[in-house]
Design a protein around this motif. Structure first.
Motif, PDB file in Angstrom:
ATOM      1  N   ILE A  54       1.054  -1.054   0.465  1.00  0.00           N
ATOM      2  CA  ILE A  54       0.295  -0.030  -0.098  1.00  0.00           C
ATOM      3  C   ILE A  54       0.944   1.266  -0.113  1.00  0.00           C
ATOM      4  N   ASP A  55       1.157   1.874  -0.542  1.00  0.00           N
ATOM      5  CA  ASP A  55       1.830   3.373  -0.679  1.00  0.00           C
ATOM      6  C   ASP A  55       0.916   3.836   0.077  1.00  0.00           C
ATOM      7  N   LEU A  56       1.857   5.303   0.369  1.00  0.00           N
ATOM      8  CA  LEU A  56       1.465   6.027   1.835  1.00  0.00           C
ATOM      9  C   LEU A  56       1.523   7.047   1.214  1.00  0.00           C
ATOM     10  N   SER A  57       2.566   7.761   0.056  1.00  0.00           N
ATOM     11  CA  SER A  57       2.873   9.020  -0.302  1.00  0.00           C
ATOM     12  C   SER A  57       1.771  10.376  -0.467  1.00  0.00           C
ATOM     13  N   GLY A  58       2.425  11.011   0.589  1.00  0.00           N
ATOM     14  CA  GLY A  58       1.690  11.763   0.805  1.00  0.00           C
ATOM     15  C   GLY A  58       0.575  11.187   1.632  1.00  0.00           C
ATOM     16  N   LYS A  59       0.831  10.951   3.266  1.00  0.00           N
ATOM     17  CA  LYS A  59      -0.281  10.968   4.042  1.00  0.00           C
ATOM     18  C   LYS A  59       0.672  10.301   5.172  1.00  0.00           C
ATOM     19  N   ILE A  60      -0.085  10.619   6.453  1.00  0.00           N
ATOM     20  CA  ILE A  60       0.663   9.922   7.763  1.00  0.00           C
ATOM     21  C   ILE A  60       0.490   8.957   8.150  1.00  0.00           C
ATOM     22  N   PHE A 383      -2.110   4.066  12.382  1.00  0.00           N
ATOM     23  CA  PHE A 383      -4.149   4.679  11.256  1.00  0.00           C
ATOM     24  C   PHE A 383      -3.318   5.627  10.543  1.00  0.00           C
ATOM     25  N   VAL A 384      -3.874   6.053   9.158  1.00  0.00           N
ATOM     26  CA  VAL A 384      -3.453   6.571   8.421  1.00  0.00           C
ATOM     27  C   VAL A 384      -3.652   7.682   8.069  1.00  0.00           C
ATOM     28  N   ILE A 385      -3.624   9.472   8.083  1.00  0.00           N
ATOM     29  CA  ILE A 385      -4.552  10.366   7.397  1.00  0.00           C
ATOM     30  C   ILE A 385      -3.643  10.552   6.098  1.00  0.00           C
ATOM     31  N   ALA A 386      -5.035  11.142   5.617  1.00  0.00           N
ATOM     32  CA  ALA A 386      -4.460  12.033   4.410  1.00  0.00           C
ATOM     33  C   ALA A 386      -5.005  13.209   4.416  1.00  0.00           C
ATOM     34  N   PRO A 387      -3.763  14.032   4.463  1.00  0.00           N
ATOM     35  CA  PRO A 387      -4.200  15.703   4.945  1.00  0.00           C
ATOM     36  C   PRO A 387      -4.556  16.575   3.808  1.00  0.00           C
ATOM     37  N   ASN A 388      -4.556  15.811   2.988  1.00  0.00           N
ATOM     38  CA  ASN A 388      -4.650  16.839   1.383  1.00  0.00           C
ATOM     39  C   ASN A 388      -5.749  17.481   2.071  1.00  0.00           C
ATOM     40  N   SER A 389      -6.617  18.498   2.505  1.00  0.00           N
ATOM     41  CA  SER A 389      -7.606  18.330   2.632  1.00  0.00           C
ATOM     42  C   SER A 389      -7.486  20.239   3.033  1.00  0.00           C
ATOM     43  N   PRO A 398       2.753  17.288  11.617  1.00  0.00           N
ATOM     44  CA  PRO A 398       2.199  16.260  11.124  1.00  0.00           C
ATOM     45  C   PRO A 398       1.711  16.361  13.057  1.00  0.00           C
ATOM     46  N   VAL A 399       2.310  16.443  14.055  1.00  0.00           N
ATOM     47  CA  VAL A 399       1.211  15.896  15.372  1.00  0.00           C
ATOM     48  C   VAL A 399       0.393  17.126  15.194  1.00  0.00           C
ATOM     49  N   ALA A 400       0.750  18.271  15.098  1.00  0.00           N
ATOM     50  CA  ALA A 400      -0.027  19.708  15.898  1.00  0.00           C
ATOM     51  C   ALA A 400      -0.975  19.367  14.518  1.00  0.00           C
ATOM     52  N   THR A 401      -0.827  18.671  13.146  1.00  0.00           N
ATOM     53  CA  THR A 401      -1.823  18.814  12.647  1.00  0.00           C
ATOM     54  C   THR A 401      -2.648  17.359  12.774  1.00  0.00           C
TER      55      THR A 401
END
Ligand SMILES: [Zn+2]
Length: 465
Positions: A54-60, A383-389, A398-401
């Protein structure tokens, strides 16, 4: 090439290891339920042949969040208790629901609550049922925990007292009845890392002195940890002074109740002396800020509790005193409430909040060497977040995000115990749409049957879904 089950590649990993390392463009190799390897994707990816890549480019990627307090059955009461005083809320909304819900209903309702937990990055939950008047209610609540794929701790309240303080008679049984239920439960569901039964006391004022002694004896005899609402509001100390001539925490210390195997929920009314006693006995604390605000109970002195060196976990509490089960929201509120209380924004930072939600929760479960951080050898709970919103960008930290900007809509993947429960925002192992529809139907019918909707002013008819 070495074989693996899952390869998560090109992610930004917030490890929560002892250095709080954040690793860009890294991979995680999962075999069974364990994290087998972590390293730069350029090194790792060529070494492993995985069934799922699973490619998680751009994800955290973050360690799974640990929800240290919940009443999953209260999902059925969501939307019924707004703006009610706490005593009314118990007698009109939650108690009748607990007394009338059926085993089939509790299964679907609890599963629906678990779905939201999965959507908000939760991988472990400590659940507290009220009084299960049939054994089937225990069974079906536990089955929901198991089928959800979450790591679960199931408890059910012992309540043999408290008529004069507003506990309805139908929730009260002799202590021995409860102890007998627990003995059967523990035999039927022996403790594992995935699932265990713990002992719950509603609050110091819902149990007789004899009940407290017997519950403590059972807990010690069987090595079963205990959970108890302590100091949720003024009622605890008021009743304790009335019955025992002293505040509830000193009384609990006097009878030997304070110990490392006790998880105290809420702790809003703890004073400096109470905190010292908790620290002396290494009592664990669950902080439930949304519920404390929702019910108007007050602000727990979390920074003092933290300074005293106590283990702290975060909890959403039941949906009846929250109206959601959102751990992402809980993290933000956990921070904001302490800042407001201190009138000082520097009293707590995002890293501290994430520590409570992960490492603190793991220690609360006694699983600090198994979960709470993303490290080789630990269980694959993450767990994984997609922060591109638009809500979230730009990302500097990333933690504050996660704590301050994200919502559960940013959570795209949740893995618990090495199993992918959600991918691309889609629940993998359950029919989410069907469960949501059933939850709506069951909750309306149950509210009608038990009258828990009697204070809802409804000027329209029909089913909103
Ligand atoms: Zn609670």
């Amino acid at each position: 090439m070495k074989k693996a089950d899952i390869l998560l590649t090109h992610g930004l990993i917030v490890t929560q290891d002892k250095d709080r390392s954040v690793l860009p463009d890294h991979s995680i190799v999962i075999i069974g339920n364990r994290i087998q390897a972590i390293g730069p994707s350029s090194d790792i990816d060529g070494q492993y042949e995985a069934e799922k890549i699973i490619d998680l480019s751009g994800k955290i990627i973050f360690p799974g969040l640990i929800n240290t307090h919940d009443h999953l059955f209260q999902v059925a009461t969501k939307g019924l208790g707004e703006d009610m005083a706490v005593q009314d809320w118990v007698t009109v909304v939650t108690a009748p629901t607990a007394a009338n819900i059926t085993p089939d209903e509790i299964y679907t309702i609890c599963l629906s609550g678990c779905l939201e937990l999965i959507h908000s990055g939760v991988t472990s939950v400590i659940d507290m049922n009220y009084m299960a008047y049939t054994f089937g209610l225990h069974d079906e609540n536990i089955h929901a925990l198991v089928d959800s794929g979450l790591r679960g701790r199931y408890t059910s309240i012992i309540s043999d007292y408290g008529l004069q303080y507003g506990i309805p008679e139908y929730l009260i049984r002799p202590t021995d009845w409860f102890i007998n239920q627990y003995a059967q439960l523990i035999e039927k569901y022996p403790p594992t890392e995935r699932l265990a039964v713990w002992v719950a006391i509603g609050a110091p004022w819902t149990v007789s002195g004899e009940g407290l002694d017997k519950a403590l004896d059972f807990s010690k005899r069987t090595g079963t940890p205990m959970v108890m609402h302590i100091g949720e509001n003024w009622v605890d100390n008021h009743c304790s002074i009335d019955r025992f001539g002293m505040n509830s925490v000193p009384y609990l210390e006097k009878i030997g109740f304070l110990r490392p195997e006790l998880l105290a929920i809420h702790c809003v009314t703890l004073d400096d002396e109470d905190i010292k006693l908790f620290a002396k006995h290494d009592v664990k604390v669950s902080y439930n800020p949304v519920s404390n605000m929702y019910l108007g109970n007050g602000i727990p002195p979390m920074m003092k509790i933290q300074e005293a060196g106590l283990t702290i976990g975060l909890g959403v509490d039941g949906a009846g005193s929250n109206n959601s089960q959102d751990m992402i929201e809980t993290m933000k509120v956990a921070a904001l409430l302490q800042k407001v209380a201190a009138r000082d924004a520097s009293v707590v930072n995002a890293q501290q909040i994430l520590d409570w939600a992960t490492l603190g929760g793991a220690k609360t479960l006694g699983l600090e060497d198994q979960i709470g951080s993303i490290e080789v050898g630990k269980q694959a709970d993450l767990f994984v977040i997609a922060p591109n919103s638009a809500k979230v960008v730009p990302i500097h930290d990333p933690v504050a995000t996660l704590v301050y900007s994200c919502g559960q809509e940013n959570v795209v993947m949740t893995i618990a115990n090495g199993v992918i429960l959600m991918q691309d925002g889609v629940i993998q192992h359950l029919d989410e749409e069907k469960i949501i529809q059933q939850c709506q139907e069951i909750s309306l019918a149950l509210a009608e049957r038990c009258g828990s909707n009697s204070k809802v002013k409804r000027s329209w008819k029909g089913n909103a879904l």
